[in-house]
Design a protein around this motif. Structure first.
Motif, short mmCIF file in Angstrom:
data_model
loop_
_atom_site.label_atom_id
_atom_site.label_comp_id
_atom_site.label_asym_id
_atom_site.label_seq_id
_atom_site.Cartn_x
_atom_site.Cartn_y
_atom_site.Cartn_z
N GLU A 1 -61.75 0.92 44.62
CA GLU A 1 -62.58 2.03 44.17
C GLU A 1 -63.45 1.59 42.98
O GLU A 1 -62.95 1.02 42.00
CB GLU A 1 -61.70 3.22 43.76
CG GLU A 1 -62.47 4.45 43.34
CD GLU A 1 -61.55 5.61 43.02
OE1 GLU A 1 -62.06 6.63 42.51
OE2 GLU A 1 -60.34 5.50 43.28
N GLY A 2 -64.75 1.82 43.09
CA GLY A 2 -65.67 1.48 42.01
C GLY A 2 -66.09 0.03 41.96
O GLY A 2 -66.87 -0.36 41.08
N GLU A 3 -65.61 -0.78 42.89
CA GLU A 3 -65.92 -2.21 42.90
C GLU A 3 -67.20 -2.48 43.69
O GLU A 3 -67.49 -1.81 44.67
CB GLU A 3 -64.76 -2.96 43.57
CG GLU A 3 -64.36 -4.22 42.87
CD GLU A 3 -63.25 -4.97 43.59
OE1 GLU A 3 -62.86 -6.02 43.06
OE2 GLU A 3 -62.77 -4.54 44.65
N GLY B 1 -71.48 3.19 40.00
CA GLY B 1 -70.05 3.33 39.80
C GLY B 1 -69.29 3.72 41.04
O GLY B 1 -68.12 4.14 40.96
N VAL B 2 -69.92 3.59 42.23
CA VAL B 2 -69.23 3.91 43.48
C VAL B 2 -68.70 2.62 44.11
O VAL B 2 -68.96 1.52 43.64
CB VAL B 2 -70.16 4.65 44.46
CG1 VAL B 2 -70.63 5.96 43.87
CG2 VAL B 2 -71.36 3.78 44.84
N THR B 3 -67.96 2.78 45.19
CA THR B 3 -67.40 1.64 45.91
C THR B 3 -68.48 1.06 46.82
O THR B 3 -69.04 1.76 47.65
CB THR B 3 -66.19 2.09 46.74
OG1 THR B 3 -65.23 2.69 45.87
CG2 THR B 3 -65.57 0.92 47.48
#
Length: 261
Positions: free
Chosen positions: A26-28, A184-186
């Protein structure tokens, strides 16, 4: 999160992707690299369901895509591809509003709330002033930012990008990836340019002949040996003294470069 486990994908009778596995937290922002024909686009098409799996499992947010409707997967995953063709001469606002489709019932009209989501997305990619322009009148870089805005309008927690900077000049390459990095999303992103992959990705998978050949941080994957082995060229990979980022320099034949098999 995006999880791909032992994915096998064939086109016709030819196996293109063979037991490939990857994970995006998540967030990567995770990059997928590899030479032309390695299977990057084919694997991504399986993730966003343009191609079916011959074997393996793909999960988004812990749920197999086989157990999702197309509408549900479109609410979880948006796509930005390298080729964007429209048969009709849409206005920019109309293109971006297409991103609201997964959130609407059949024949439901666009609402003011939908338009506000679209305008916010256009503003985020610095294209709100272009909302009344014909999409076909825009430059390639401008069109790609509109397609990114359309993906943002879907309001999904995950993005898949298939070489989103291909055919763009340097300015637009950086603008598009700066926007993606700031979300900031996946994100799972196939990239052709190794320097861009090194600069923007948290982790990287290297795909070769349909299989994952290397995985890890940019420093672990983008190495002189891997470039020689999998891309067939000689290069130096160094840390830039000002940015602290990896910098790849390729050697043409006239300065000592070689072609490797």
């Amino acid at each position: 999160m995006i999880d791909v486990t032992d994915a096998c994908v064939s086109i016709g009778k030819k196996r293109i992707v063979n037991t490939a596995s990857l994970h995006v937290d998540e967030g990567e922002l995770v990059g997928l690299i590899g030479p032309n024909g390695s299977g990057k686009s084919t694997l991504l098409k399986a993730v966003y369901r343009t191609l079916g799996l011959e074997g393996g499992v793909i999960e988004i947010g812990g749920t197999s895509i086989d157990n999702m409707s197309l509408r549900e997967s479109a609410q979880r995953l948006a796509v930005v591809s390298q080729h964007n063709y429209y048969n009709f001469d849409f206005v920019v606002e109309e293109v971006v509003m297409m991103g609201r489709t997964p959130h609407k019932r059949s024949m439901e009209m666009d609402s003011d709330a939908d338009r506000q989501v679209a305008y916010k997305a256009l503003d985020r990619v610095n294209m709100l002033h272009m909302k009344d322009r014909k999409f076909s009148s825009l430059s390639g870089g401008e069109q790609q930012r509109i397609i990114l805005a359309k993906a943002l309008t879907q309001e999904t927690p995950c993005l898949v990008l298939d070489e989103p900077t291909n055919h763009l000049d340097v300015k637009y390459q950086l603008e598009v990836l700066d926007i993606v990095k700031s979300l900031g999303v996946t994100v799972l992103c196939a990239l052709h340019d190794l320097n861009l992959a090194a600069q923007y990705c948290d982790r990287i998978y290297l795909l070769y002949n349909g299989q994952i050949a290397a995985e890890g941080t940019p420093e672990e994957v983008i190495t002189e040996e891997n470039i020689r082995r999998y891309y067939g060229v000689k290069a130096s990979v160094e840390t830039h003294p000002k940015t602290g980022l990896l910098n790849v320099v390729y050697y043409p034949k006239h300065v000592g470069g070689e072609q490797y098999n």
